[in-house]
Design a protein around this motif. Structure first.
Motif, PDB file in Angstrom:
ATOM      1  N   LEU A   1     -20.889   4.917   1.858  1.00 49.42           N
ATOM      2  CA  LEU A   1     -19.716   5.687   2.271  1.00 49.42           C
ATOM      3  C   LEU A   1     -19.568   6.917   1.378  1.00 49.42           C
ATOM      4  CD1 LEU A   1     -17.086   6.207   3.758  1.00 49.42           C
ATOM      5  CD2 LEU A   1     -16.010   4.374   2.423  1.00 49.42           C
TER       6      LEU A   1
ATOM      7  N   LEU B   1     -22.003   6.677   6.107  1.00 49.62           N
ATOM      8  CA  LEU B   1     -20.758   7.167   6.714  1.00 49.62           C
ATOM      9  C   LEU B   1     -20.386   8.449   5.981  1.00 49.62           C
ATOM     10  CD1 LEU B   1     -18.961   3.731   6.958  1.00 49.62           C
ATOM     11  CD2 LEU B   1     -19.383   5.235   8.903  1.00 49.62           C
TER      12      LEU B   1
ATOM     13  N   SER C   1     -20.689   9.899  11.499  1.00 53.77           N
ATOM     14  CA  SER C   1     -19.621  10.791  11.049  1.00 53.77           C
ATOM     15  C   SER C   1     -18.264  10.120  11.184  1.00 53.77           C
ATOM     16  CB  SER C   1     -19.649  12.088  11.847  1.00 53.77           C
ATOM     17  OG  SER C   1     -19.355  11.837  13.214  1.00 53.77           O
ATOM     18  N   TYR C   2     -17.338  10.546  10.323  1.00 52.49           N
ATOM     19  CA  TYR C   2     -15.961  10.062  10.419  1.00 52.49           C
ATOM     20  C   TYR C   2     -15.007  11.218  10.124  1.00 52.49           C
ATOM     21  CZ  TYR C   2     -15.612   9.776   5.256  1.00 52.49           C
ATOM     22  OH  TYR C   2     -15.557  10.063   3.917  1.00 52.49           O
ATOM     23  N   ASP C   3     -13.748  11.060  10.546  1.00 53.94           N
ATOM     24  CA  ASP C   3     -12.736  12.100  10.320  1.00 53.94           C
ATOM     25  C   ASP C   3     -11.883  11.815   9.093  1.00 53.94           C
ATOM     26  OD1 ASP C   3     -13.489  13.660  12.563  1.00 53.94           O
ATOM     27  OD2 ASP C   3     -12.398  12.290  13.888  1.00 53.94           O
ATOM     28  N   GLN C   4     -11.367  10.592   8.998  1.00 57.45           N
ATOM     29  CA  GLN C   4     -10.537  10.196   7.866  1.00 57.45           C
ATOM     30  C   GLN C   4     -11.201   9.026   7.138  1.00 57.45           C
ATOM     31  OE1 GLN C   4      -7.775  11.883   6.993  1.00 57.45           O
ATOM     32  NE2 GLN C   4      -8.023  13.246   8.782  1.00 57.45           N
TER      33      GLN C   4
ATOM     34  N   ASP D   1     -10.704   5.709   8.554  1.00 60.64           N
ATOM     35  CA  ASP D   1     -11.497   5.449   9.767  1.00 60.64           C
ATOM     36  C   ASP D   1     -12.848   4.845   9.389  1.00 60.64           C
ATOM     37  OD1 ASP D   1      -9.455   6.592  11.273  1.00 60.64           O
ATOM     38  OD2 ASP D   1     -10.399   8.584  11.288  1.00 60.64           O
ATOM     39  N   ALA D   2     -13.445   5.345   8.330  1.00 57.74           N
ATOM     40  CA  ALA D   2     -14.727   4.810   7.864  1.00 57.74           C
ATOM     41  C   ALA D   2     -14.574   3.382   7.359  1.00 57.74           C
ATOM     42  CB  ALA D   2     -15.300   5.702   6.763  1.00 57.74           C
TER      43      ALA D   2
ATOM     44  N   GLN E   1     -12.331   1.283   8.366  1.00 56.09           N
ATOM     45  CA  GLN E   1     -12.145   0.445   9.549  1.00 56.09           C
ATOM     46  C   GLN E   1     -13.476   0.176  10.244  1.00 56.09           C
ATOM     47  OE1 GLN E   1      -9.065  -0.893  10.476  1.00 56.09           O
ATOM     48  NE2 GLN E   1     -10.413  -2.153  11.743  1.00 56.09           N
ATOM     49  N   TYR E   2     -14.340   1.163  10.255  1.00 55.83           N
ATOM     50  CA  TYR E   2     -15.669   1.006  10.854  1.00 55.83           C
ATOM     51  C   TYR E   2     -16.431  -0.113  10.134  1.00 55.83           C
ATOM     52  CZ  TYR E   2     -20.262   2.374  12.719  1.00 55.83           C
ATOM     53  OH  TYR E   2     -21.474   2.374  13.341  1.00 55.83           O
TER      54      TYR E   2
ATOM     55  N   ALA F   1     -17.371  14.264   9.041  1.00 55.86           N
ATOM     56  CA  ALA F   1     -18.029  14.993  10.133  1.00 55.86           C
ATOM     57  C   ALA F   1     -18.398  16.421   9.739  1.00 55.86           C
ATOM     58  CB  ALA F   1     -17.115  14.999  11.362  1.00 55.86           C
TER      59      ALA F   1
END
Length: 481
Positions: A233, A266, A367-370, A373-374, A376-377, A269
């Motif tokens: 991450l 991760l 890719s992730y935005d917040q 979010d990563a 949670q992924y 983006a």
């Protein structure tokens, strides 16, 4: 047909030998159920001597099994941790074997509570092909330290290493103390069905389930060191040069054929293009060429090579962007079994590369935005064997630690938690169960026997029948509140 008959005959012979060795080790353990501290230390020293004396031969055997395996990688990832593990165990074994005192409630005084650490008996170890020396020696160190007899089933995919390891162990130890078993998958399956006192398996999750099922028939306790998809991450603010350099090292080591290798990244983006460029640059610094570069390891066999190429074909067909990092633009498709570090961008969940553990030099970037979010992924998927977080802010480091779960974790590094002598190593959920390395290895292979002892004065008589006395009422009043 003739080859099949010969293989069956050989397997039957190896299975019979395995059963004979198992019975001999059980008998030897009954005759000496608690080896002295001196015996254990001497066995560890003998193991160290034979490994050091044969390290060049072992490096050569591993290289032959892979067709090209960096000898420096084998030194760093196989020989060095094996020797350091022995040294650490020798340094600390005196304190580990001492019975530990435990608290005794006033209700049971005068008395003493202690935990004694006793050998379990005969330990079975099933070794994978990716680190055939260290993943045999590491469990053996812990088993020896705990005073057990040990049987080690080597992988059929590393025949040269397996044969040599068997030879050097037999030159140093009697068969009823340490025995190395070779043979095909049917020998391994039969091995897992033996009623060991403990069984440690390192390998895939699918095979781990079969091993656990076989062990359950004998109520054999198991330690399963599996794998899964270990994420790296990348935070929104960490220098990408730092993260890329360490991720590339961890992914390229042994050509990604490592259970704790970063499986995917991760990345924010807006940082993906820059991260990809840093990966290319760092890989080129470490491996300016690949084809004839002994520093870059080949894939173990054609089966694994074809599996990895199939992942790339599947991802390409489903719309992924494939970036092959081949600094010298060499042709590697004519039998070298070398695969360049390959980035996979714009992945989708239906791609095989995002479903299976990769176990090779293929690195998807998601890719992730917040940041959450990563997280949670990661949490939406089975617990990984390892998790790697890159970011220098202490508060976000702590947030990731507390918000996720994994077998182990590194902050701003990869793989290195495995090399820490005083940290337990193991998985959770689909990535495994149980721990070893260091003291945890000693404890895993020891029966922790609880001993409650009292002498002549018997405080327990105050709760003996007949009930309803003043003494009973006082005890209830004092201790039930």
């Amino acid at each position: 047909m003739v080859a099949t008959v010969v293989q069956l005959t050989e397997s039957n012979s190896q299975i019979q030998q395995t059963h004979r060795v198992f019975e001999n080790q059980k008998k030897a353990f009954r005759n000496n159920p608690k080896p002295s501290l001196t015996e254990r230390k001497e066995n560890l020293k003998r193991l160290k001597r034979v490994l050091l004396a044969n390290q060049d031969r072992l490096l050569e055997a591993i290289d032959r099994d892979f067709s090209c395996r960096s000898k420096d990688e084998s030194l760093v990832a196989e020989v060095m941790p094996s020797i350091q593990g022995i040294n650490y165990t020798l340094k600390n074994l005196d304190s580990w074997v001492k019975p530990s005192k435990r608290h005794v409630s006033v209700l049971f005084q005068p008395a003493s509570n202690k935990v004694y650490y006793q050998p379990k008996g005969v330990v079975g170890v099933i070794v994978p092909w990716n680190y055939p020396l260290y993943l045999a020696v590491g469990p053996l160190i812990a088993s020896m330290a705990a005073g057990n007899r040990t049987m080690i089933k080597m992988s059929e995919f590393t025949p040269h290493t397996s044969s040599l390891f068997k030879e050097i162990i037999e030159s140093m130890f009697p068969e009823d103390l340490v025995a190395v078993i070779t043979g095909e998958a049917d020998v391994a399956a039969d091995f897992s069905r033996l009623p060991f006192d403990h069984l440690l398996f390192t390998g895939s999750t699918s095979v781990g389930k079969l091993v656990m099922k076989a062990a359950a028939e004998n109520l054999t306790p198991v330690t399963l060191e599996l794998g899964g998809k270990s994420p790296a991450l990348v935070s929104p603010d960490v220098p990408l040069e730092d993260a890329a350099q360490r991720i590339v090292f961890g992914k390229a080591l042994n050509a990604g054929q490592t259970c704790v290798a970063p499986d995917y990244v991760l990345c924010p983006a807006d940082r993906v293009p820059a991260f990809a460029e840093e990966v290319r640059a760092k890989f080129a610094e470490m491996y300016p060429s690949l084809r004839d570069n002994d520093d870059y390891t080949a894939i173990i066999n054609e089966r694994q090579y074809d599996r990895l190429q199939g992942y790339l074909d599947d991802a390409r067909a489903k719309g992924a962007d494939i970036i092959e990092v081949n600094p010298a633009n060499e042709n590697l498709k004519d039998g070298t079994r070398k695969i360049p570090l390959t980035l996979v961008l714009n992945t989708t969940p239906d791609m095989k590369v995002m479903q299976d553990e990769i176990f090779g030099p293929i690195l998807p970037v998601v890719s992730y935005d917040q940041l959450d979010d990563a997280i949670q992924y990661i949490n939406d998927r089975p617990h990984p064997l390892a998790l790697y977080y890159f970011g220098y802010g202490k508060s976000l480091q702590q947030h990731v630690i507390e918000a996720t779960n994994s077998g182990g974790m590194c902050i701003n590094d990869v793989l290195m938690h495995v090399a820490q002598d005083d940290l337990p190593f193991g998985g959770i959920g689909e990535s495994g169960m149980g721990h070893y390395h260091g003291k945890e290895g000693f404890l895993t292979f020891s029966h922790q026997r609880a001993i409650f002892a009292k002498q002549k004065f018997n405080s327990g008589k105050f709760v003996y029948p007949p009930h309803g006395t003043a003494a009973h009422r006082m005890i209830y009043k004092l201790f039930i509140r």
